[in-house]
Design a protein around this motif. Structure first.
Motif, PDB file in Angstrom:
ATOM      1  N   LYS A   1      11.350   7.092   3.402  1.00  0.00           N
ATOM      2  CA  LYS A   1      12.559   7.907   3.353  1.00  0.00           C
ATOM      3  C   LYS A   1      13.556   7.535   4.443  1.00  0.00           C
ATOM      4  N   GLN A   2      13.069   7.067   5.580  1.00  0.00           N
ATOM      5  CA  GLN A   2      13.932   6.776   6.724  1.00  0.00           C
ATOM      6  C   GLN A   2      14.585   5.400   6.656  1.00  0.00           C
ATOM      7  N   ILE A   3      14.040   4.500   5.872  1.00  0.00           N
ATOM      8  CA  ILE A   3      14.561   3.130   5.821  1.00  0.00           C
ATOM      9  C   ILE A   3      15.942   3.122   5.184  1.00  0.00           C
TER      10      ILE A   3
ATOM     11  N   VAL B   1       0.786  -1.229   0.000  1.00  0.00           N
ATOM     12  CA  VAL B   1       0.000   0.000   0.000  1.00  0.00           C
ATOM     13  C   VAL B   1       0.823   1.288   0.000  1.00  0.00           C
ATOM     14  N   PRO B   2       2.081   1.323   0.473  1.00  0.00           N
ATOM     15  CA  PRO B   2       2.835   2.582   0.425  1.00  0.00           C
ATOM     16  C   PRO B   2       3.062   3.076  -1.017  1.00  0.00           C
ATOM     17  N   PRO B   3       3.195   4.414  -1.181  1.00  0.00           N
ATOM     18  CA  PRO B   3       3.275   5.433  -0.131  1.00  0.00           C
ATOM     19  C   PRO B   3       1.944   5.756   0.536  1.00  0.00           C
ATOM     20  N   ILE B   4       0.835   5.904  -0.224  1.00  0.00           N
ATOM     21  CA  ILE B   4      -0.497   6.140   0.331  1.00  0.00           C
ATOM     22  C   ILE B   4      -1.509   5.816  -0.752  1.00  0.00           C
ATOM     23  N   MET B   5      -2.613   5.192  -0.359  1.00  0.00           N
ATOM     24  CA  MET B   5      -3.582   4.738  -1.347  1.00  0.00           C
ATOM     25  C   MET B   5      -4.627   5.790  -1.709  1.00  0.00           C
ATOM     26  N   VAL B   6      -5.126   6.512  -0.716  1.00  0.00           N
ATOM     27  CA  VAL B   6      -6.265   7.393  -0.950  1.00  0.00           C
ATOM     28  C   VAL B   6      -5.853   8.645  -1.728  1.00  0.00           C
ATOM     29  N   LYS B   7      -6.771   9.165  -2.496  1.00  0.00           N
ATOM     30  CA  LYS B   7      -6.534  10.389  -3.249  1.00  0.00           C
ATOM     31  C   LYS B   7      -6.555  11.592  -2.315  1.00  0.00           C
ATOM     32  N   THR B   8      -5.507  12.398  -2.371  1.00  0.00           N
ATOM     33  CA  THR B   8      -5.415  13.622  -1.589  1.00  0.00           C
ATOM     34  C   THR B   8      -4.818  14.712  -2.478  1.00  0.00           C
TER      35      THR B   8
ATOM     36  N   ALA C   1       9.456   3.047  -4.596  1.00  0.00           N
ATOM     37  CA  ALA C   1      10.857   2.759  -4.916  1.00  0.00           C
ATOM     38  C   ALA C   1      11.684   4.036  -5.001  1.00  0.00           C
ATOM     39  N   GLU C   2      11.094   5.101  -5.506  1.00  0.00           N
ATOM     40  CA  GLU C   2      11.809   6.375  -5.622  1.00  0.00           C
ATOM     41  C   GLU C   2      12.091   6.996  -4.260  1.00  0.00           C
ATOM     42  N   LEU C   3      11.212   6.763  -3.303  1.00  0.00           N
ATOM     43  CA  LEU C   3      11.375   7.351  -1.971  1.00  0.00           C
ATOM     44  C   LEU C   3      12.408   6.610  -1.127  1.00  0.00           C
ATOM     45  N   LEU C   4      12.648   5.348  -1.446  1.00  0.00           N
ATOM     46  CA  LEU C   4      13.575   4.536  -0.666  1.00  0.00           C
ATOM     47  C   LEU C   4      15.028   4.877  -0.995  1.00  0.00           C
ATOM     48  N   ARG C   5      15.887   4.835   0.000  1.00  0.00           N
ATOM     49  CA  ARG C   5      17.313   5.100  -0.212  1.00  0.00           C
ATOM     50  C   ARG C   5      17.973   3.976  -1.011  1.00  0.00           C
ATOM     51  N   HIS C   6      17.527   2.743  -0.737  1.00  0.00           N
ATOM     52  CA  HIS C   6      18.141   1.579  -1.389  1.00  0.00           C
ATOM     53  C   HIS C   6      17.030   0.694  -1.956  1.00  0.00           C
ATOM     54  N   GLY C   7      16.158   1.310  -2.749  1.00  0.00           N
ATOM     55  CA  GLY C   7      15.022   0.588  -3.291  1.00  0.00           C
ATOM     56  C   GLY C   7      15.289  -0.033  -4.645  1.00  0.00           C
TER      57      GLY C   7
ATOM     58  N   PRO D   1      18.408  -2.360   2.229  1.00  0.00           N
ATOM     59  CA  PRO D   1      17.903  -2.660   0.890  1.00  0.00           C
ATOM     60  C   PRO D   1      16.443  -3.114   0.934  1.00  0.00           C
ATOM     61  N   VAL D   2      15.657  -2.604   0.001  1.00  0.00           N
ATOM     62  CA  VAL D   2      14.233  -2.950  -0.072  1.00  0.00           C
ATOM     63  C   VAL D   2      13.871  -3.287  -1.514  1.00  0.00           C
ATOM     64  N   LEU D   3      13.259  -4.448  -1.705  1.00  0.00           N
ATOM     65  CA  LEU D   3      12.707  -4.830  -3.004  1.00  0.00           C
ATOM     66  C   LEU D   3      11.226  -4.464  -3.021  1.00  0.00           C
ATOM     67  N   VAL D   4      10.817  -3.735  -4.057  1.00  0.00           N
ATOM     68  CA  VAL D   4       9.414  -3.380  -4.246  1.00  0.00           C
ATOM     69  C   VAL D   4       8.907  -4.175  -5.446  1.00  0.00           C
ATOM     70  N   ALA D   5       8.048  -5.159  -5.186  1.00  0.00           N
ATOM     71  CA  ALA D   5       7.538  -6.050  -6.227  1.00  0.00           C
ATOM     72  C   ALA D   5       6.036  -5.818  -6.399  1.00  0.00           C
ATOM     73  N   HIS D   6       5.591  -5.669  -7.649  1.00  0.00           N
ATOM     74  CA  HIS D   6       4.185  -5.312  -7.857  1.00  0.00           C
ATOM     75  C   HIS D   6       3.720  -5.796  -9.219  1.00  0.00           C
ATOM     76  N   GLY D   7       2.503  -6.313  -9.270  1.00  0.00           N
ATOM     77  CA  GLY D   7       1.906  -6.706 -10.531  1.00  0.00           C
ATOM     78  C   GLY D   7       1.293  -5.512 -11.239  1.00  0.00           C
ATOM     79  N   THR D   8       1.468  -5.415 -12.548  1.00  0.00           N
ATOM     80  CA  THR D   8       0.949  -4.260 -13.278  1.00  0.00           C
ATOM     81  C   THR D   8      -0.567  -4.319 -13.459  1.00  0.00           C
ATOM     82  N   ASP D   9      -1.174  -5.494 -13.219  1.00  0.00           N
ATOM     83  CA  ASP D   9      -2.637  -5.606 -13.301  1.00  0.00           C
ATOM     84  C   ASP D   9      -3.241  -5.730 -11.901  1.00  0.00           C
TER      85      ASP D   9
END
Length: 283
Positions: free
Chosen positions: A213-215, A124-131, A240-246, A218-226
């Motif tokens: 941003k604080q992590i 769910v990160p960074p945030i799901m709801v529209k703001t 992934a862009e927000l992570l230091r080592h994403g 190393p972090v792997l961000v895996a996601h299905g495009t559908d």
């Protein structure tokens, strides 16, 4: 299996398999499921010699049906109680969907030496709801609809979600597994309605931007495009862009529940990242 008790008296159920001196892999489940949702991955990593641990979030599965604490700060604090009780060090934390948010919040606050790596799958990160700051998010009405459906007929809602968008079984040509649908329903109905109701706000409205941003591992961000539950464009690339080592790994055409529908694809990639054998993946 066992339980740990939090400061407010909530009992958190967990499974703990494998050698106690092996590197621990900790699994964090999605809404409204339980640690059982990780059976395939737990068996896979157990066979690779790891210590594998999965807990049921408070109000979910076999953990206490608490009246309060159904928000991310408490979820992360509960994980800290568990990892402290088991004295887990250099652990890899893997979270799916809501569990990915729980991982982000816990890892951002974890004591030095507790966490080696993290993996966010369909998270769910960074945030799901529209703001105003997240114009690509889903309108709040979507989550209001979740709440209304849960209140009106939770048992039917927990059939409709896995039968359709969660596993992508509503797509033309999809190979439908009744077993996956039934197991999703079983796990969901085992938990507490109040916990599931309040968790919708937790997974949809919590902003994990600062956590990411604080992590500093190393972090792997895996996601299905559908992914029809956590849309790809407003989640994985931004996280992934927000992570230091994403590292971003995209799975073309795969659904939100791809860990269950395509474990033969996901499991080797998770292992490669854990062992450090993965090259920098991309879409």
């Amino acid at each position: 299996m066992g339980t740990v008790t939090t400061k407010d008296g909530t009992s958190i159920y967990f499974k703990d398999w494998g050698p106690r001196d092996a590197q621990p892999i900790v699994f964090h489940h999605g809404w409204p499921l339980s640690g059982d949702d990780w059976d395939n991955q737990m068996l896979f990593f157990l066979d690779q010699g790891y210590r594998v641990i999965a807990h049921d979030r408070r109000g979910h599965g076999r953990s206490s049906q608490s009246a309060t604490g159904h928000e991310m700060d408490t979820y992360a604090a509960d994980v800290a109680v568990l990892t402290d009780a088991l004295d887990l060090r250099d652990a890899v934390h893997i979270g799916h969907s809501t569990g990915g948010g729980e991982v982000a919040r816990y890892v951002a606050r974890a004591a030095p030496g507790r966490v080696a790596k993290a993996i966010l799958v369909g998270a769910v990160p960074p945030i799901m709801v529209k703001t105003a700051s997240n114009p690509g998010g889903l309108p709040i009405e979507v989550f209001d609809g979740f709440r209304a459906s849960l209140v009106a007929n939770r048992a039917q809602f927990y059939i409709d979600v896995p039968s359709g968008p969660f596993f992508g079984f509503n797509r033309p040509g999809a190979e439908v597994s009744q077993g996956l649908i039934d197991n999703w329903w079983r796990q969901g109905m085992q938990g507490a309605a109040n916990a599931h109701y309040h968790c919708i706000k937790a997974f949809s409205e919590t902003d994990f931007t600062e956590d990411l941003k604080q992590i500093d591992v190393p972090v792997l961000v895996a996601h299905g495009t559908d992914d029809q539950i956590v849309p790809y464009d407003d989640s994985a690339p931004l996280a992934a862009e927000l992570l230091r080592h994403g590292r971003l790994k995209s799975y073309e055409g795969l659904p939100h529940g791809m860990l269950a529908t395509h474990p033969q694809v996901l499991n080797p990639d998770l292992l490669a990242f854990v062992t450090g054998e993965a090259s920098r993946p991309g879409r």
